[in-house]
Scaffold this motif. Structure first.
Motif, PDB file in Angstrom:
ATOM      1  N   VAL A   1     -18.817   8.043  -7.749  1.00  0.00           N
ATOM      2  CA  VAL A   1     -17.727   7.496  -8.973  1.00  0.00           C
ATOM      3  C   VAL A   1     -18.849   7.493  -9.927  1.00  0.00           C
TER       4      VAL A   1
ATOM      5  N   GLY B   1      -5.360  -1.202  -6.078  1.00  0.00           N
ATOM      6  CA  GLY B   1      -4.531  -0.268  -5.516  1.00  0.00           C
ATOM      7  C   GLY B   1      -5.955   1.019  -5.724  1.00  0.00           C
ATOM      8  N   ALA B   2      -6.583   0.704  -6.141  1.00  0.00           N
ATOM      9  CA  ALA B   2      -7.589   1.675  -6.300  1.00  0.00           C
ATOM     10  C   ALA B   2      -7.286   2.198  -5.083  1.00  0.00           C
ATOM     11  N   GLY B   3      -7.987   1.294  -3.726  1.00  0.00           N
ATOM     12  CA  GLY B   3      -7.930   2.752  -2.223  1.00  0.00           C
ATOM     13  C   GLY B   3      -6.116   3.549  -2.272  1.00  0.00           C
ATOM     14  N   ASP B   4      -5.369   2.355  -2.484  1.00  0.00           N
ATOM     15  CA  ASP B   4      -4.060   3.358  -2.516  1.00  0.00           C
ATOM     16  C   ASP B   4      -3.990   4.690  -3.147  1.00  0.00           C
TER      17      ASP B   4
ATOM     18  N   SER C   1     -13.529   4.695   2.032  1.00  0.00           N
ATOM     19  CA  SER C   1     -13.973   3.800   0.367  1.00  0.00           C
ATOM     20  C   SER C   1     -14.701   2.984   0.123  1.00  0.00           C
TER      21      SER C   1
ATOM     22  N   GLY D   1     -16.342   1.467  -2.213  1.00  0.00           N
ATOM     23  CA  GLY D   1     -15.672   0.404  -4.008  1.00  0.00           C
ATOM     24  C   GLY D   1     -17.154   1.466  -4.611  1.00  0.00           C
TER      25      GLY D   1
ATOM     26  N   LYS E   1       0.734  -1.377  -0.078  1.00  0.00           N
ATOM     27  CA  LYS E   1      -0.135   0.152  -0.175  1.00  0.00           C
ATOM     28  C   LYS E   1       0.742   1.689   0.429  1.00  0.00           C
TER      29      LYS E   1
ATOM     30  N   GLY F   1     -18.117   4.887  -3.677  1.00  0.00           N
ATOM     31  CA  GLY F   1     -18.026   5.604  -3.813  1.00  0.00           C
ATOM     32  C   GLY F   1     -17.361   5.726  -2.423  1.00  0.00           C
ATOM     33  N   VAL F   2     -17.389   7.031  -1.706  1.00  0.00           N
ATOM     34  CA  VAL F   2     -16.594   7.424  -0.677  1.00  0.00           C
ATOM     35  C   VAL F   2     -17.327   8.762   0.227  1.00  0.00           C
TER      36      VAL F   2
ATOM     37  N   LYS G   1      -8.164   6.037   6.216  1.00  0.00           N
ATOM     38  CA  LYS G   1      -8.506   4.988   4.758  1.00  0.00           C
ATOM     39  C   LYS G   1      -8.761   4.196   4.789  1.00  0.00           C
TER      40      LYS G   1
ATOM     41  N   ASN H   1     -11.149   0.633   4.070  1.00  0.00           N
ATOM     42  CA  ASN H   1     -12.849   0.605   3.171  1.00  0.00           C
ATOM     43  C   ASN H   1     -14.035  -0.193   4.228  1.00  0.00           C
TER      44      ASN H   1
ATOM     45  N   SER I   1      -9.284   7.267  -8.626  1.00  0.00           N
ATOM     46  CA  SER I   1      -9.400   5.964  -8.437  1.00  0.00           C
ATOM     47  C   SER I   1     -10.121   5.363  -8.975  1.00  0.00           C
TER      48      SER I   1
END
Ligand SMILES: Nc1ncnc2c1ncn2[C@@H]1O[C@H](COP(=O)(O)OP(=O)(O)OP(=O)(O)O)[C@@H](O)[C@H]1O
Ligand SMILES: O=P(O)(O)OC[C@@]1(O)O[C@H](CO)[C@@H](O)[C@@H]1O
Length: 321
Positions: free
Chosen positions: A241, A251-254, A222, A224, A40, A227-228, A184, A186, A281
């Motif tokens: 999104v 890697g989307a969260g990173d 996050s 998925g 990460k 969205g956020v 951060k 999920n 992301s």
């Protein structure tokens, strides 16, 4: 541009495999495969370096197979200040099936020596004065106690550096007690911390409120494809999104965390920060690897990403978990 230090305690070589839907127990013929140094903190560092920041990578790196990592750091302009430890960095397998299902097989990695925490703390002594912010990302290797995360958070905070923490399980629990500036999680990681299932945005909101009472100023959850949700001292913001063609969420969260840091450090307005990070992301999930701010369709993704205060109007609150 800012000077950022990322810490990865258990780096990995990510073996990503794109494949038609798998048939377990049979020979499956795959499509595109790729092996890349990851973990990460390293992923966050790559995105931030592409965004023009000066990034130092640290943490623990197994001395039996450091080559691919060292080549990546060189190629991406990341300053390598990892503490070398005996053993092999793990290989994590990421199976991205057509249709969007992603299966992670994450290995345990090396065993951290007893001296690991002290060596890292010694390294941070010299690195902290040189950075503006610290990111601690990923799981802990065997032998590295959750209390070690708390100690690192405390050391950086006492040096006046805000810590953005993205880990899970006991490491997250211990790290939160040390008062990071931002986390951060999920939704699974948030549920793990709360000890409760999280099935909708209202449950996210309640849990985030509990986290605020633990002194965490910024909680970026996050969710998925949903969205956020970002809780900050200014209130709650929710992003949605744009529609994308999903390949891999790894890697989307990173990428999201890196995008948030980029905006916050750049002094952008909160809505703009969250829109940018969410769109980046979403760009990430369209391919293997971290998000690419230079992607030709990024401006269009940015334009289609929606941000509004939460709770807003017409919110159903559903999360497709
Ligand atoms: N199907 C999707 N479509 C569009 N955007 C997505 C999708 N899945 C994830 N994203 C974006 O990526 C962000 C991070 O995704 P997710 O919640 O899966 O993070 P994560 O579990 O921390 O990922 P990782 O640990 O693999 O980096 C989401 O908040 C969202 O903005
Ligand atoms: O096992 P951890 O440390 O929790 O997660 C490691 C990992 O899944 O996280 C990254 C994506 O966020 C990948 O590059 C890497 O393989």
């Amino acid at each position: 541009m800012a000077r950022i230090l990322t810490i990865t305690l258990n780096p990995a070589l990510d073996l990503s495999v794109e494949t038609p839907p798998l048939t377990l127990g049979e020979v499956n013929r795959t499509g595109h495969t790729l092996i890349e140094p990851a973990g990460k903190g390293i992923n966050v560092a790559r995105v931030l370096a592409r965004l023009g920041h000066s990034v130092t990578v640290a943490g623990l790196l197994g001395d039996a197979n450091p080559g691919p990592f060292e080549r990546l750091f060189e190629a991406e302009g990341l300053e390598d200040r990892f503490v070398r430890v005996p053993g092999r960095n793990r290989i994590n397998i990421k199976i991205a099936e057509a249709g969007g299902r992603v299966t992670d097989l994450n290995g345990p990695g090396f065993r951290a020596p007893e001296t690991a925490l002290q060596s890292l703390e010694d390294r941070l002594e010299s690195l902290l004065p040189e950075c503006d912010v610290v990111v601690i990302g990923g799981s802990l290797p065997d032998g590295f106690l959750p209390s070690g995360v708390a100690e690192l958070v405390q050391q950086a905070s006492e040096a006046g550096k805000p810590v953005w923490l993205d880990t899970s399980g006991e490491g997250l629990k211990a790290g939160i007690e040390a008062g990071p500036f931002a986390i951060k999680p999920n939704t699974d990681e948030l549920a793990g911390w709360a000890g409760l299932p999280i099935n909708d945005v209202a449950a996210v909101e309640t849990t985030v409120a509990r986290l605020r009472t633990h002194g965490v100023s910024h909680v970026v959850v996050s969710m998925g494809a949903d969205g956020v949700l970002w809780s900050s001292p200014s209130g709650l913001l929710r992003s949605r999104v744009p529609p994308v063609s999903l390949v891999s969420t790894v890697g989307a969260g990173d990428t999201l965390l890196a995008g948030m840091l980029h905006g916050v450090l750049g002094g952008e307005r909160d809505e703009a920060v969250l829109r940018y990070a969410t769109a980046l992301s979403a760009e990430c999930v369209q391919h293997i690897g971290v998000g690419d701010p230079e992607a030709p369709d990024f401006p269009s993704l940015l334009q289609q990403t929606r941000v509004q205060p939460w709770p807003g109007q017409n919110n159903t609150g559903e999360i497709r978990l």
